[in-house]
Each structure stands twice: as C-alpha cells, then as structure tokens.
Design an enzyme around this catalytic site. Structure first.
Site, PDB file in Angstrom:
ATOM      1  N   SER A 135       0.878  -0.993   0.053  1.00  0.00           N
ATOM      2  CA  SER A 135       0.097   0.056   0.124  1.00  0.00           C
ATOM      3  C   SER A 135       0.928   1.365  -0.129  1.00  0.00           C
ATOM      4  O   SER A 135       1.660   1.425   1.034  1.00  0.00           O
ATOM      5  CB  SER A 135      -0.811   0.116   1.357  1.00  0.00           C
ATOM      6  OG  SER A 135      -1.450   0.999   1.423  1.00  0.00           O
ATOM      7  N   LYS A 163      -2.868   5.190  -2.548  1.00  0.00           N
ATOM      8  CA  LYS A 163      -3.876   6.212  -1.853  1.00  0.00           C
ATOM      9  C   LYS A 163      -4.325   7.182  -2.741  1.00  0.00           C
ATOM     10  O   LYS A 163      -3.448   7.627  -3.198  1.00  0.00           O
ATOM     11  CB  LYS A 163      -3.380   6.683  -0.175  1.00  0.00           C
ATOM     12  CG  LYS A 163      -2.725   5.456   0.714  1.00  0.00           C
ATOM     13  CD  LYS A 163      -4.226   5.031   1.312  1.00  0.00           C
ATOM     14  CE  LYS A 163      -3.813   4.095   2.314  1.00  0.00           C
ATOM     15  NZ  LYS A 163      -5.176   3.354   2.928  1.00  0.00           N
ATOM     16  N   ASP A 188      -7.334   3.306  -2.870  1.00  0.00           N
ATOM     17  CA  ASP A 188      -7.927   3.322  -1.552  1.00  0.00           C
ATOM     18  C   ASP A 188      -8.158   4.836  -1.193  1.00  0.00           C
ATOM     19  O   ASP A 188      -7.029   5.590  -1.050  1.00  0.00           O
ATOM     20  CB  ASP A 188      -7.155   2.688  -0.512  1.00  0.00           C
ATOM     21  CG  ASP A 188      -7.773   2.675   0.869  1.00  0.00           C
ATOM     22  OD1 ASP A 188      -8.992   2.984   0.957  1.00  0.00           O
ATOM     23  OD2 ASP A 188      -7.260   2.015   1.768  1.00  0.00           O
ATOM     24  N   ASP A 239     -14.138  -1.143   3.415  1.00  0.00           N
ATOM     25  CA  ASP A 239     -12.974  -1.219   4.432  1.00  0.00           C
ATOM     26  C   ASP A 239     -13.645  -0.461   5.764  1.00  0.00           C
ATOM     27  O   ASP A 239     -14.388  -1.141   6.502  1.00  0.00           O
ATOM     28  CB  ASP A 239     -11.753  -0.548   4.232  1.00  0.00           C
ATOM     29  CG  ASP A 239     -10.609  -0.408   5.260  1.00  0.00           C
ATOM     30  OD1 ASP A 239     -10.920  -1.047   6.447  1.00  0.00           O
ATOM     31  OD2 ASP A 239      -9.534  -0.085   5.124  1.00  0.00           O
ATOM     32  N   LYS A 263     -10.117  -6.625   8.119  1.00  0.00           N
ATOM     33  CA  LYS A 263      -9.108  -6.469   9.113  1.00  0.00           C
ATOM     34  C   LYS A 263      -9.933  -6.901  10.323  1.00  0.00           C
ATOM     35  O   LYS A 263     -10.790  -6.340  11.032  1.00  0.00           O
ATOM     36  CB  LYS A 263      -8.880  -4.907   9.305  1.00  0.00           C
ATOM     37  CG  LYS A 263      -8.293  -4.368   7.947  1.00  0.00           C
ATOM     38  CD  LYS A 263      -7.986  -2.985   8.397  1.00  0.00           C
ATOM     39  CE  LYS A 263      -7.606  -2.154   6.894  1.00  0.00           C
ATOM     40  NZ  LYS A 263      -7.396  -0.781   6.874  1.00  0.00           N
ATOM     41  N   GLY A 291      -4.238  -4.229   6.115  1.00  0.00           N
ATOM     42  CA  GLY A 291      -3.351  -3.864   6.871  1.00  0.00           C
ATOM     43  C   GLY A 291      -3.599  -2.858   7.747  1.00  0.00           C
ATOM     44  O   GLY A 291      -4.253  -1.814   7.438  1.00  0.00           O
TER      45      GLY A 291
HETATM   46  O1  OSB Z   1      -7.194   2.073   4.792  1.00  0.00           O
HETATM   47  O2  OSB Z   1      -6.062   0.196   4.597  1.00  0.00           O
HETATM   48  C1  OSB Z   1      -6.131   1.483   5.026  1.00  0.00           C
HETATM   49  C2  OSB Z   1      -3.109   1.701   7.032  1.00  0.00           C
HETATM   50  C3  OSB Z   1      -3.368   2.321   8.142  1.00  0.00           C
HETATM   51  C4  OSB Z   1      -4.755   2.576   8.191  1.00  0.00           C
HETATM   52  C5  OSB Z   1      -5.608   2.362   7.245  1.00  0.00           C
HETATM   53  C6  OSB Z   1      -5.012   1.730   6.009  1.00  0.00           C
HETATM   54  C7  OSB Z   1      -4.017   1.441   5.854  1.00  0.00           C
HETATM   55  C8  OSB Z   1      -3.277   0.875   4.933  1.00  0.00           C
HETATM   56  C9  OSB Z   1      -1.721   0.128   4.837  1.00  0.00           C
HETATM   57  O3  OSB Z   1      -3.375   0.845   3.555  1.00  0.00           O
HETATM   58  C10 OSB Z   1      -1.729  -1.199   4.915  1.00  0.00           C
HETATM   59  C11 OSB Z   1      -0.587  -1.824   5.307  1.00  0.00           C
HETATM   60  O4  OSB Z   1       0.346  -2.030   4.663  1.00  0.00           O
HETATM   61  O5  OSB Z   1      -0.546  -2.169   6.609  1.00  0.00           O
HETATM   62 MG    MG Z   2      -8.376   0.904   3.553  1.00  0.00          MG
END
Ligand code: OSB
Ligand code: MG
Length: 373
Positions: A135, A163, A188, A239, A263, A291
């Site tokens: 990500s 993102k 995302d 999500d 998650k 994650g």
């Molecule tokens: O929206 O998926 C998300 C990290 C922190 C909070 C929200 C998100 C994320 C990530 C990173 O996109 C995912 C990772 O590599 O742990």
């Molecule tokens: Mg997300």
C-alpha cells in the site's frame, strides 16, 4: 484454559517512512500489545488502533483504557475452551473493536499453542503462503510516486495499491498505467469523497482495469456506496464501513460492494473475521486481508487469516522492512520471490517479540492478575 494473568505493553515504533492517506499521516505506530498467561504458556496480541482518531475513533490510548478497565476484567479468571468465547465475553462493550481484537488475538495464540497447532490451522486456513501487495501512501509528487512504486516492483511486489484523494486520483492512475502497464493495481480513498464527486471521479477511472476501488465514501456509509456501485464496472471494496458480520450482510444485500477488505481489528477479532469470510464465500464474494501497519505480531495473525480459502486477492501484508527498520520479531517477515509471505507453521502465531527489542520500544507496562474470590 484459565486466564491467570495479563500484561499490557504500550509500545511506540517509528515507521521507515511517513505513511500519508487522504485524511492523515502516520510517522510512528503507538499501540498496545497484550500478553495473556495460562498454564505456563503466553499468548501475544497486537491492538491495531492508530495514534489518533483518524481511521476510526479508536486510538492507542482509548484502547489502553478500554482494555484495562473493561475488557481484561471480563476475561481474567475465565476458563476459555473455544475460540468464540473471547468475543462473547466482551460483547457487552459497545464498539472498541480494535481493543477487543488485540485481546482476542492473544487468547487465540494461547489456544492454538495449547492444541499444538498453528493459528492458521485453528482458523481453518488452507495455504502455506499468501499473496501480498504493498500500500503506497500519497507522495509529495508524481515523480516520487512512480519512483516509490518502481522500488516496490523491483523488490518483488506484484500488486500495488495507491492512496487517492480528490485531485490526486485519475491522473495518478493514468500515469502509473503509462509507466508500468498492466500491473495489478487498486486504489484506496479512505472515505475522502462524497457521492456527487465520486461518480465522475470513478467513472473517469473505470477503464483503467483497477482490481477494485476501496472505501470511496463515508466511514459509516453503506447506502451511498450502494448507489455508486451500479454506476461503475470496477468493483467497490468496503474497508471502514464494515464493523461487524451484520454490516457485511447489509453491504452485500444492498449491493454496496463486490469485495470486502477484512481487518480483524476493525471487526472485533478473528472469530468475526472468519464469520465474514464464510458469509462472503457462500455468496461468491471475494475478500482480502487489509493491514494497519502492524508489527510482526499483528502481521503473523494477518498472514494466518489470509490463509483461509476465500481470501482471493493479495493482502496489504508487506514484509517487515516495508514498515520498520527493526521488527519486534526475529526473523522478520520477508517477501518470497512470488510476491507471497510464508504462513508461520509453529504453534500459535508462530512468532513472539524479542524481549530486548520489546523493552527498547515500551513506553509503559501494566499487569493484571486474577484474584481468587
Ligand atoms: O485504509 O487500508 C487502509 C494503514 C493504516 C490505516 C488504514 C489503512 C492502511 C493501509 C496500509 O492502507 C496497509 C498496510 O500495509 O498495513
Ligand atoms: Mg483501506
């Protein structure tokens, strides 16, 4: 197994690079770790709350409070025999799913160790390696974005998520396609759009062959996502909006998404995660493991979860060095050449914190014991 003693560690670990989303930036991870003791065994859990109430209302400090004052007293002294018990024992607490999930993870680690099986096995996992991607946060420039993505592709990641936010979306996706062609790519938005902006923005991206569009609209929304999805060919993936099995059912019944990001922290633990997985599987809807920039402890649980059969898209579960110079666990998670992580085969999580490393990053510690009545 009777829960005899629980320790909380408030840790803080600097990230290798700041992680920027549409709404916040993370530079370090401050989280509670949970250690649960029973019959000479210790189970570990990681609470994935962020340092501020940006992704959800939970923070490391709210989780610490809710764990100490409410959740830990609900499980101390209890005889745990089956994995649905932690969620039932703590169900009286409204919300605070990340706090619940951190405690539940530690108890599941303990239960799996006591049975001499891996967490993956206890969950019903079927793979020994899981597909993963990376990500990529919002970068200062397009050039920096392309350079960062090139670095991850060179490192062996075969799925990229970026993102996005209004004004940092379709042009970036097009530039990535021009530079890297047909890579597996998804976006995302972390809830940065409103329905009226989302329709044109995502219709403009609809011919880009994205795997999915993650959480474009409100973190508490299902209805507007259900209005957006039929206007797009690209699957929407929820999500933030999915906090429980009921939310997953509502999203599927209304057609708000065609994919769900699971998650465990967001939905209150591994038990609920597996139920969401099973519901989606029965309806032919793929899921994947999101994650929260976890340390090796939470990462091990993610990898175990992603070994279930309906995790059919690569997880946001990158190798340890994508997040931390030095992970809490040794050896750290490393990327296999086929863009997978190996599911730990040892009992329970199959990993534990290195005591000297844990000590280095611990801000405070608290201990809770069961007193005989
Ligand atoms: O929206 O998926 C998300 C990290 C922190 C909070 C929200 C998100 C994320 C990530 C990173 O996109 C995912 C990772 O590599 O742990
Ligand atoms: Mg997300």
């Amino acid at each position: 197994m009777r829960i005899e003693r629980i320790e909380l560690y408030h840790i803080n670990m600097p990230l290798v690079a700041p992680f920027q989303t549409s709404r916040w930036i993370e530079t370090e991870r401050a989280v509670p770790l949970v250690a649960v003791y029973s019959e000479g065994l210790v189970g570990w859990g990681e609470c994935v709350a962020s340092n501020g109430p940006w992704y959800s209302y939970e923070t490391d400090e709210t989780a610490w409070l809710i764990l100490s004052r409410y959740l830990i007293p609900m499980v101390l002294g209890q005889d745990i025999t089956d994995p649905s018990q932690p969620s039932r024992l703590t169900a009286r607490v409204r919300g605070h799913n990340m706090a619940k999930a951190g405690l539940e993870m530690a108890i599941w680690d303990l239960l799996a160790q006591a049975q001499g099986v891996s967490l993956s096995h206890l969950l019903g996992g079927e793979r020994d390696r899981v597909d993963v991607g990376v990500s990529v946060g919002i970068q200062p420039s397009l050039a920096a974005t392309l350079a960062t993505i090139r670095g991850y592709l060179d490192a062996g990641y075969r799925r990229i998520k970026i993102k996005i936010k209004p004004g940092w979306d379709v042009e970036v996706v097009r530039a990535i396609r021009r530079e890297f062609g047909d890579i597996r790519l998804q976006v995302d938005a972390n809830s940065a759009y409103r329905l009226e902006d989302a329709v044109p923005a995502f219709q403009a991206m609809d011919d880009q062959g994205l795997l999915l569009i993650e959480q474009p609209l409100g973190e508490d929304d299902i209805l507007d996502h259900a209005k957006l999805q039929p206007q797009l060919r690209t699957p929407l993936c929820l999500d933030e909006s999915i906090h429980s099995l009921d939310h997953a059912r509502w999203a599927l019944e209304t057609g708000a998404c065609r994919v769900i990001n699971i998650k465990a922290g967001r939905v209150g633990g591994l038990w609920v995660s597996r139920n969401i997985h099973d519901l989606c599987q029965a309806q032919g809807v793929p899921v994947w493991c999101g994650g929260m920039l976890e340390t090796g402890i939470g990462r091990a649980a993610n990898v175990a979860l992603a070994s279930l059969p309906n995790f059919r898209l690569p997880g946001d579960i990158s190798a340890s060095d994508r997040y931390y110079h030095e992970d809490l666990i040794d050896p750290p998670f490393q990327l296999n050449p086929d863009s997978t992580l190996t599911v730990p085969a040892g009992p329970g999580l199959g990993v534990r914190p290195v005591p000297t490393r844990l000590e280095k990053v611990t801000l405070r510690r608290a201990e809770f014991s069961h007193r005989e009545p």
